[in-house]
Motif scaffolding. Structure first.
Motif, PDB file in Angstrom:
ATOM      1  N   GLU A 134      -3.073   2.443  -8.276  1.00 18.23           N
ATOM      2  CA  GLU A 134      -3.670   2.894  -7.010  1.00 18.23           C
ATOM      3  C   GLU A 134      -5.124   2.431  -6.897  1.00 18.23           C
ATOM      4  OE1 GLU A 134      -2.242   4.838  -4.322  1.00 18.23           O
ATOM      5  OE2 GLU A 134      -0.481   4.037  -5.339  1.00 18.23           O
ATOM      6  N   LYS A 164      -6.111  -0.279  -4.399  1.00 14.40           N
ATOM      7  CA  LYS A 164      -6.421   0.107  -3.018  1.00 14.40           C
ATOM      8  C   LYS A 164      -7.924   0.340  -2.860  1.00 14.40           C
ATOM      9  CE  LYS A 164      -2.094   2.539  -2.081  1.00 14.40           C
ATOM     10  NZ  LYS A 164      -1.545   3.851  -1.678  1.00 14.40           N
ATOM     11  N   TYR A 208       0.813  -1.221   0.000  1.00 14.87           N
ATOM     12  CA  TYR A 208       0.000   0.000   0.000  1.00 14.87           C
ATOM     13  C   TYR A 208       0.849   1.275   0.000  1.00 14.87           C
ATOM     14  CZ  TYR A 208      -5.039  -0.812   0.551  1.00 14.87           C
ATOM     15  OH  TYR A 208      -6.355  -1.077   0.340  1.00 14.87           O
ATOM     16  N   ASN A 209       1.916   1.272   0.768  1.00 12.53           N
ATOM     17  CA  ASN A 209       2.707   2.496   0.949  1.00 12.53           C
ATOM     18  C   ASN A 209       3.854   2.628  -0.035  1.00 12.53           C
ATOM     19  OD1 ASN A 209       1.130   3.405   3.127  1.00 12.53           O
ATOM     20  ND2 ASN A 209       2.202   2.020   4.484  1.00 12.53           N
TER      21      ASN A 209
END
Length: 100
Positions: free
Chosen positions: A76, A79, A27-28
């Motif tokens: 992205e 997510k 995620y990061n």
């Protein structure tokens, strides 16, 4: 492969606890496979198999940097899929609690 088949492939890939954990770990931002291996309690071969499944489903992509292989989320938007699923689960659990 048509869009329905790809959608099923994505959900199947996300449906395994280890692959779900890998997606959340990414995620990061990108991570070296060595960092993934530290966080995922499986052999390198097993981790590689899970990463290949995620890659084949279009959920992650890899890039070789020096001698290291780095993985990142393909988009992205992945997510959003995971966040919406988690929100649905939370709402569902809350509704079950209030209906008990």
């Amino acid at each position: 492969m048509n869009s329905d088949e790809l959608t099923v492939k994505i959900f199947k890939a996300l449906g395994h606890p280890i692959r779900y954990k890998i997606i959340k770990f990414l995620y990061n931002g990108p991570k070296c496979v060595c960092k993934l291996n530290e966080n995922i309690e499986f052999s390198q071969a097993n981790l590689s198999q899970h990463l290949r499944i995620l890659k084949d489903a279009g959920l992650v992509k890899s890039e070789k940097i020096g001698l290291e292989m780095h993985y990142r989320l393909y988009s992205e938007d992945i997510k959003k899929i995971v966040d919406e699923a988690e929100k649905y689960v939370e709402d569902y659990i809350n509704k079950l609690k209030t209906n008990s």
